[in-house]
Design a protein around this motif. Sequence first.
Motif, short mmCIF file in Angstrom:
data_model
loop_
_atom_site.label_atom_id
_atom_site.label_comp_id
_atom_site.label_asym_id
_atom_site.label_seq_id
_atom_site.Cartn_x
_atom_site.Cartn_y
_atom_site.Cartn_z
N GLU A 233 0.83 -1.20 0.00
CA GLU A 233 0.00 0.00 0.00
C GLU A 233 0.87 1.26 0.00
O GLU A 233 0.58 2.21 -0.72
CB GLU A 233 -0.94 -0.01 1.21
N ARG A 234 1.91 1.26 0.80
CA ARG A 234 2.80 2.44 0.82
C ARG A 234 3.43 2.66 -0.56
O ARG A 234 3.56 3.79 -1.02
CB ARG A 234 3.86 2.29 1.90
N ALA A 235 3.80 1.56 -1.22
CA ALA A 235 4.39 1.67 -2.56
C ALA A 235 3.36 2.21 -3.55
O ALA A 235 3.68 3.04 -4.41
CB ALA A 235 4.92 0.31 -3.02
N TRP A 236 2.11 1.74 -3.43
CA TRP A 236 1.06 2.24 -4.32
C TRP A 236 0.83 3.72 -4.10
O TRP A 236 0.65 4.47 -5.06
CB TRP A 236 -0.24 1.48 -4.10
N VAL A 237 0.80 4.15 -2.84
CA VAL A 237 0.59 5.57 -2.54
C VAL A 237 1.74 6.39 -3.11
O VAL A 237 1.53 7.42 -3.76
CB VAL A 237 0.42 5.81 -1.03
N ARG A 238 2.98 5.92 -2.89
CA ARG A 238 4.15 6.63 -3.44
C ARG A 238 4.04 6.74 -4.95
O ARG A 238 4.27 7.80 -5.54
CB ARG A 238 5.45 5.89 -3.06
N GLY A 239 3.72 5.62 -5.59
CA GLY A 239 3.58 5.61 -7.04
C GLY A 239 2.46 6.52 -7.51
O GLY A 239 2.60 7.25 -8.50
N ALA A 240 1.32 6.47 -6.82
CA ALA A 240 0.19 7.31 -7.19
C ALA A 240 0.55 8.79 -7.03
O ALA A 240 0.16 9.62 -7.86
CB ALA A 240 -1.03 6.96 -6.34
N GLN A 241 1.29 9.11 -5.97
CA GLN A 241 1.71 10.50 -5.77
C GLN A 241 2.62 10.95 -6.90
O GLN A 241 2.66 12.12 -7.25
CB GLN A 241 2.42 10.65 -4.42
N ALA A 242 3.35 9.98 -7.50
CA ALA A 242 4.25 10.30 -8.62
C ALA A 242 3.52 10.25 -9.96
O ALA A 242 4.12 10.48 -11.00
CB ALA A 242 5.43 9.32 -8.62
N GLY A 243 2.22 9.89 -9.95
CA GLY A 243 1.44 9.89 -11.18
C GLY A 243 1.26 8.53 -11.84
O GLY A 243 0.79 8.46 -12.97
N SER A 244 1.59 7.46 -11.17
CA SER A 244 1.46 6.12 -11.74
C SER A 244 -0.01 5.69 -11.78
O SER A 244 -0.66 5.53 -10.75
CB SER A 244 2.26 5.10 -10.92
N VAL A 245 -0.51 5.46 -13.00
CA VAL A 245 -1.89 5.03 -13.17
C VAL A 245 -2.08 3.62 -12.61
O VAL A 245 -3.10 3.33 -11.98
CB VAL A 245 -2.29 5.09 -14.67
N SER A 246 -1.12 2.75 -12.79
CA SER A 246 -1.26 1.37 -12.28
C SER A 246 -1.31 1.35 -10.75
O SER A 246 -2.03 0.54 -10.17
CB SER A 246 -0.13 0.47 -12.80
N ASP A 247 -0.59 2.24 -10.10
CA ASP A 247 -0.65 2.31 -8.64
C ASP A 247 -1.98 2.90 -8.17
O ASP A 247 -2.54 2.46 -7.15
CB ASP A 247 0.53 3.11 -8.08
N LEU A 248 -2.51 3.87 -8.91
CA LEU A 248 -3.84 4.39 -8.61
C LEU A 248 -4.88 3.27 -8.74
O LEU A 248 -5.76 3.13 -7.89
CB LEU A 248 -4.21 5.53 -9.56
N GLU A 249 -4.76 2.49 -9.79
CA GLU A 249 -5.69 1.37 -10.00
C GLU A 249 -5.57 0.35 -8.88
O GLU A 249 -6.58 -0.20 -8.43
CB GLU A 249 -5.43 0.71 -11.35
N ALA A 250 -4.35 0.08 -8.42
CA ALA A 250 -4.16 -0.89 -7.33
C ALA A 250 -4.83 -0.39 -6.05
O ALA A 250 -5.48 -1.17 -5.35
CB ALA A 250 -2.67 -1.13 -7.10
N LEU A 251 -4.68 0.89 -5.74
CA LEU A 251 -5.35 1.47 -4.56
C LEU A 251 -6.87 1.35 -4.71
O LEU A 251 -7.56 0.99 -3.77
CB LEU A 251 -4.97 2.94 -4.37
N PHE A 252 -7.35 1.64 -5.90
CA PHE A 252 -8.78 1.56 -6.15
C PHE A 252 -9.29 0.13 -5.97
O PHE A 252 -10.27 -0.10 -5.27
CB PHE A 252 -9.09 2.07 -7.57
N ARG A 253 -8.63 -0.82 -6.60
CA ARG A 253 -9.03 -2.23 -6.48
C ARG A 253 -9.02 -2.69 -5.02
O ARG A 253 -9.89 -3.42 -4.57
CB ARG A 253 -8.12 -3.13 -7.30
N GLU A 254 -8.03 -2.28 -4.28
CA GLU A 254 -7.88 -2.70 -2.90
C GLU A 254 -8.97 -2.13 -1.99
O GLU A 254 -9.42 -2.79 -1.06
CB GLU A 254 -6.50 -2.29 -2.38
N HIS A 255 -9.40 -0.91 -2.25
CA HIS A 255 -10.28 -0.21 -1.31
C HIS A 255 -11.70 0.03 -1.81
O HIS A 255 -12.55 0.46 -1.03
CB HIS A 255 -9.65 1.12 -0.90
N TRP A 256 -11.99 -0.23 -3.07
CA TRP A 256 -13.30 0.10 -3.63
C TRP A 256 -14.45 -0.59 -2.89
O TRP A 256 -15.41 0.06 -2.49
CB TRP A 256 -13.38 -0.22 -5.12
#
Length: 179
Positions: free
Chosen positions: A8-31
């Motif tokens: 999760e921390r890696a996904w947040v870091r990636g999402a903060q950097a603009g990674s669409v795949s990390d945003l998708e991972a956060l979404f899948r995990e928490h939706w």
Amino acid sequence: MPRAGSDERAWVRGAQAGSVSDLEALFREHWHRAYRAAYLVVHDAAAAEDIAQEAFISALRALDRFDRGRPFGPWLHRIVVNRAIDWTRARALRRELGDEPLATVEARTDPPTEVLPKGIVGALAELSPEHRAVIVLRYVLEYTPGEIADLLGLPRGTVNSRLRRGLDQLASRLGQELE
């Protein structure tokens, strides 16, 4: 429970950097949990979907201010529950002609209530949004009263009081159904 920790921390870091795949991972995990929490507060499937989506968008817009040392889920749930309470209050204020009570809306929808028997979902719909929110956070999302207090920005005593009153009202409503 959603996974906490390095993924999760890696996904947040990636999402903060603009990674669409990390945003998708956060979404899948928490939706699913975000949608379920919203539904159990508003008892309207379409509104719950909108609320959960808007909460995700709001969280993503504020992601640069998010403390990566904290878990993402509780932060998102706070946004979801607060938006759901606001929606429920606004709906109560603007009762339109033909607007149905929450209990009848609940019976028609295809909700994510597999963890709760239908009678409890209906009785929950009759509680105030504030009581519903703390009960959903405590017994569906499994937060402690202290965590709920932090999430909602309330004193712990207020959370405990709302839990007790909400549970008492649920017991009363369920007891009436059994009679």
